[in-house]
Scaffold this active site. Structure first.
Site, PDB file in Angstrom:
ATOM      1  N   ASN A 130       0.861  -1.139  -0.227  1.00  0.00           N
ATOM      2  CA  ASN A 130       0.259   0.012  -0.065  1.00  0.00           C
ATOM      3  C   ASN A 130       0.940   1.203   0.045  1.00  0.00           C
ATOM      4  O   ASN A 130       2.159   1.195  -0.004  1.00  0.00           O
ATOM      5  CB  ASN A 130      -1.098   0.083   1.361  1.00  0.00           C
ATOM      6  CG  ASN A 130      -0.212  -0.205   2.503  1.00  0.00           C
ATOM      7  OD1 ASN A 130       0.628   0.890   2.917  1.00  0.00           O
ATOM      8  ND2 ASN A 130      -0.466  -1.339   3.180  1.00  0.00           N
TER       9      ASN A 130
ATOM     10  N   LYS B 293       7.524 -18.346  -9.886  1.00  0.00           N
ATOM     11  CA  LYS B 293       6.731 -17.136 -10.622  1.00  0.00           C
ATOM     12  C   LYS B 293       5.622 -17.615 -11.229  1.00  0.00           C
ATOM     13  O   LYS B 293       5.550 -18.773 -12.014  1.00  0.00           O
ATOM     14  CB  LYS B 293       7.762 -16.731 -11.522  1.00  0.00           C
ATOM     15  CG  LYS B 293       7.165 -15.393 -12.164  1.00  0.00           C
ATOM     16  CD  LYS B 293       8.027 -14.891 -13.204  1.00  0.00           C
ATOM     17  CE  LYS B 293       7.494 -13.794 -13.733  1.00  0.00           C
ATOM     18  NZ  LYS B 293       8.163 -13.480 -14.943  1.00  0.00           N
TER      19      LYS B 293
ATOM     20  N   PRO C 175      -2.725 -11.648  10.564  1.00  0.00           N
ATOM     21  CA  PRO C 175      -2.780 -11.406  12.056  1.00  0.00           C
ATOM     22  C   PRO C 175      -2.982  -9.813  12.424  1.00  0.00           C
ATOM     23  O   PRO C 175      -2.377  -9.277  11.527  1.00  0.00           O
ATOM     24  CB  PRO C 175      -1.483 -11.642  12.615  1.00  0.00           C
ATOM     25  CG  PRO C 175      -0.610 -11.850  11.662  1.00  0.00           C
ATOM     26  CD  PRO C 175      -0.975 -12.177  10.371  1.00  0.00           C
ATOM     27  N   ASP C 176      -3.687  -9.502  13.379  1.00  0.00           N
ATOM     28  CA  ASP C 176      -4.062  -8.143  13.668  1.00  0.00           C
ATOM     29  C   ASP C 176      -2.982  -7.986  14.673  1.00  0.00           C
ATOM     30  O   ASP C 176      -2.870  -8.274  15.858  1.00  0.00           O
ATOM     31  CB  ASP C 176      -5.447  -7.923  14.003  1.00  0.00           C
ATOM     32  CG  ASP C 176      -5.679  -6.291  14.264  1.00  0.00           C
ATOM     33  OD1 ASP C 176      -4.795  -5.765  14.896  1.00  0.00           O
ATOM     34  OD2 ASP C 176      -6.952  -6.004  13.916  1.00  0.00           O
ATOM     35  N   ILE C 177      -1.927  -6.934  14.391  1.00  0.00           N
ATOM     36  CA  ILE C 177      -0.960  -6.747  15.319  1.00  0.00           C
ATOM     37  C   ILE C 177      -1.282  -5.823  16.430  1.00  0.00           C
ATOM     38  O   ILE C 177      -1.064  -6.253  17.669  1.00  0.00           O
ATOM     39  CB  ILE C 177       0.179  -6.111  14.669  1.00  0.00           C
ATOM     40  CG1 ILE C 177       0.733  -7.096  13.492  1.00  0.00           C
ATOM     41  CG2 ILE C 177       1.448  -5.564  15.682  1.00  0.00           C
ATOM     42  CD1 ILE C 177       1.819  -6.390  12.451  1.00  0.00           C
TER      43      ILE C 177
ATOM     44  N   PHE D  63      -3.946   3.634  15.283  1.00  0.00           N
ATOM     45  CA  PHE D  63      -4.360   4.630  14.295  1.00  0.00           C
ATOM     46  C   PHE D  63      -5.533   4.053  13.486  1.00  0.00           C
ATOM     47  O   PHE D  63      -5.427   2.835  13.187  1.00  0.00           O
ATOM     48  CB  PHE D  63      -3.230   5.053  13.584  1.00  0.00           C
ATOM     49  CG  PHE D  63      -2.235   6.063  13.985  1.00  0.00           C
ATOM     50  CD1 PHE D  63      -1.761   6.082  14.955  1.00  0.00           C
ATOM     51  CD2 PHE D  63      -2.460   7.347  13.309  1.00  0.00           C
ATOM     52  CE1 PHE D  63      -0.812   6.892  15.377  1.00  0.00           C
ATOM     53  CE2 PHE D  63      -1.593   8.326  13.708  1.00  0.00           C
ATOM     54  CZ  PHE D  63      -0.890   8.381  14.835  1.00  0.00           C
TER      55      PHE D  63
HETATM   56  N1  CTP Z   1      -3.639  -2.862  12.574  1.00  0.00           N
HETATM   57  C1  CTP Z   1      -2.575  -3.992  12.824  1.00  0.00           C
HETATM   58  N2  CTP Z   1      -2.694  -5.147  12.430  1.00  0.00           N
HETATM   59  C2  CTP Z   1      -3.719  -5.354  11.187  1.00  0.00           C
HETATM   60  C3  CTP Z   1      -4.402  -4.363  10.833  1.00  0.00           C
HETATM   61  C4  CTP Z   1      -4.333  -3.204  11.357  1.00  0.00           C
HETATM   62  O1  CTP Z   1      -1.837  -3.876  13.732  1.00  0.00           O
HETATM   63  N3  CTP Z   1      -3.499  -6.449  10.514  1.00  0.00           N
HETATM   64  C5  CTP Z   1      -3.423  -1.645  13.053  1.00  0.00           C
HETATM   65  C6  CTP Z   1      -3.067  -0.535  12.375  1.00  0.00           C
HETATM   66  O2  CTP Z   1      -1.576  -0.343  12.733  1.00  0.00           O
HETATM   67  C7  CTP Z   1      -3.755   0.575  13.101  1.00  0.00           C
HETATM   68  C8  CTP Z   1      -5.124   0.108  13.263  1.00  0.00           C
HETATM   69  O3  CTP Z   1      -4.786  -1.253  13.436  1.00  0.00           O
HETATM   70  O4  CTP Z   1      -2.975   0.980  14.301  1.00  0.00           O
HETATM   71  C9  CTP Z   1      -6.296   0.156  12.524  1.00  0.00           C
HETATM   72  O5  CTP Z   1      -6.002  -0.096  11.107  1.00  0.00           O
HETATM   73  P1  CTP Z   1      -6.823  -0.228  10.132  1.00  0.00           P
HETATM   74  O6  CTP Z   1      -6.462  -0.353   8.716  1.00  0.00           O
HETATM   75  O7  CTP Z   1      -7.622   1.287   9.975  1.00  0.00           O
HETATM   76  O8  CTP Z   1      -8.081  -1.053  10.474  1.00  0.00           O
HETATM   77  P2  CTP Z   1      -8.533  -2.321  10.172  1.00  0.00           P
HETATM   78  O9  CTP Z   1      -8.807  -3.163  11.404  1.00  0.00           O
HETATM   79  O10 CTP Z   1      -7.545  -3.002   9.147  1.00  0.00           O
HETATM   80  O11 CTP Z   1      -9.899  -2.059   9.762  1.00  0.00           O
HETATM   81  P3  CTP Z   1     -10.498  -1.541   8.382  1.00  0.00           P
HETATM   82  O12 CTP Z   1      -9.538  -1.895   7.342  1.00  0.00           O
HETATM   83  O13 CTP Z   1     -11.941  -2.337   8.216  1.00  0.00           O
HETATM   84  O14 CTP Z   1     -10.916  -0.068   8.629  1.00  0.00           O
END
Ligand code: CTP
Length: 395
Positions: free
Chosen positions: A208, A286, A303-305, A322
């Site tokens: 991104n 590839k 994973p959601d960190i 954020f």
């Molecule tokens: N974040 C994270 N790990 C992920 C996704 C998000 O740590 N896999 C953290 C980002 O660093 C940020 C926060 O979660 O602090 C919110 O990220 P955002 O992309 O806005 O939220 P999402 O959970 O991805 O929700 P959405 O995309 O539905 O808005």
């Protein structure tokens, strides 16, 4: 900071205009700025601009009777708490590394007994040249500190490391070296920043547009207040802020492992734009064209960190996320606070053109207690304010 003074040497590079902004930031923070403008520097910015922003006289000549009568060059070199060279050109670095003293700037650098901070700025090939790298090593061995250079597009049309660090990053390095209040001394902070990169196959990837600027500024601001900071960063063009330990990662899974390895921490600030999804099967071959379009790429969730850190066993005392949103910013931010289990969400409105990758940010701080809207300001300023709020909270 009202008693602190910086002697600012402005060398001859296109980045000299950024030193005007640096001067403004320092004056706003109450730091005195006494400028030296080299002959080459005066080809890029005028003594008048520098003097007006510094609210002080600009020194330029070594053999000037009036300057010497007012303040001799030896005294000038010791009149400040810190000597800053920005831009530090290849020429100034070479002179300082070899102890040359043919003009006011180099004489001052040789005569000073104060700490020196350099912000290099030059063409990528000049930066990478063995001579410059030798001078860099020599200056580091002499105790000179460095901020930058950053990587990016150059005024000369080339790309690479050599761009001067942004004024906010130099400002933070200066504040750290001037040793103001250090309310976060003894605290450990973890900051994630930049994008993540998810492999589709060995040559293609999903990523991104995150520049990492906001996360790097926060890492620098926390370090400037005395915290011991680990910055876990996806690929960016930025250099690590002064005093920050950077761990480079690519994928979300690597980022999570690096964060877990950095625990325990008192503070976690998740600013990274983590890819929510990654290709389910990134093979080691590839993907070939084979004459027809490939089907859809199957994705699997990353994973959601932020949530892992918030809900983990070694949860930092203060966990901040954020939320980049394009609409209903505060509604989404509040929902995220609950869903992720963090303490604060800094909500930013990325629908405003120029926020992604730009230098300014308009944020609202959402806590369990309510919402605080901050006016639009530079990312460096957002970082400083947030670091102050964190220090207050942990007091
Ligand atoms: N974040 C994270 N790990 C992920 C996704 C998000 O740590 N896999 C953290 C980002 O660093 C940020 C926060 O979660 O602090 C919110 O990220 P955002 O992309 O806005 O939220 P999402 O959970 O991805 O929700 P959405 O995309 O539905 O808005």
């Amino acid at each position: 900071m009202d008693q602190k003074r910086v002697l600012l040497i402005v060398g001859g590079g296109i980045a000299a205009y950024k030193s005007l902004e640096l001067t403004r930031l320092l004056r706003k923070a109450g730091v005195g700025v006494r400028p030296i403008l080299t002959q080459a520097g005066s080809e890029f910015v005028t003594a008048l601009s520098l003097s007006a922003l510094a609210e002080d006289k600009v020194y330029a000549e070594l053999f000037s009777l009036t300057d010497e009568a007012e303040m001799g060059h030896i005294e000038l070199s010791r009149s400040a708490d810190l000597v800053v060279v920005a831009p530090a050109t290849a020429d100034l670095m070479a002179k300082a590394a070899n102890g040359l003293a043919g003009d006011l700037a180099s004489t001052t650098l040789l005569a000073t007994d104060k700490p020196v901070l350099m912000a290099p700025a030059m063409n990528v090939r000049m930066w990478q040249h063995a001579a410059t790298q030798r001078n860099l090593a020599a200056l580091k061995a002499d105790g000179v500190s460095f901020v930058g250079p950053d990587e990016g597009a150059m005024a000369c049309g080339e790309y690479g490391p050599g761009r001067m660090a942004e004024p906010a990053a130099i400002f933070q390095a200066i504040m750290g070296m001037l040793g103001g209040a250090r309310p976060l001394a003894g605290k450990r902070a973890l900051v994630t920043a930049g994008p993540t990169v998810e492999a589709i196959d060995p040559v293609r990837l999903l990523t991104n547009r995150s520049s990492g600027k906001q996360g790097y500024a926060i890492a620098g601001a926390l370090a400037a207040l005395g915290a011991e900071v680990t910055l876990v960063s996806g690929p960016t063009a930025l250099s690590a802020p002064a005093g920050v330990r950077r761990v480079d990662v690519e994928s979300a899974r690597d980022m999570l492992s690096a964060c877990e390895a950095a625990l325990p921490a008192d503070i976690a600030v998740c600013v990274a734009a983590v890819a929510d999804w990654r290709p389910a099967a990134a093979g080691d071959r590839k993907i070939k064209k084979d004459g027809q379009a490939p089907g859809a790429i199957a994705l699997t969730e990353n994973p959601d960190i932020l949530a892992s850190l918030s809900k983990g066993k070694a949860r930092p005392r203060l966990v901040i996320g954020f939320a980049a949103e394009t609409n209903d910013v505060e509604v989404h931010a509040k929902a995220k606070l609950a869903k992720k289990g963090c303490d604060w969400i800094v909500a930013n409105d990325v629908s405003v053109a120029g926020t992604m990758g730009g230098d300014d940010n308009a944020v609202a701080l959402v806590t369990k207690g309510g919402i605080e809207r901050w006016e639009r300001m530079a990312k460096g300023e957002v970082a400083r304010r947030l670091a102050q709020r964190i220090a207050q909270e942990l007091k």
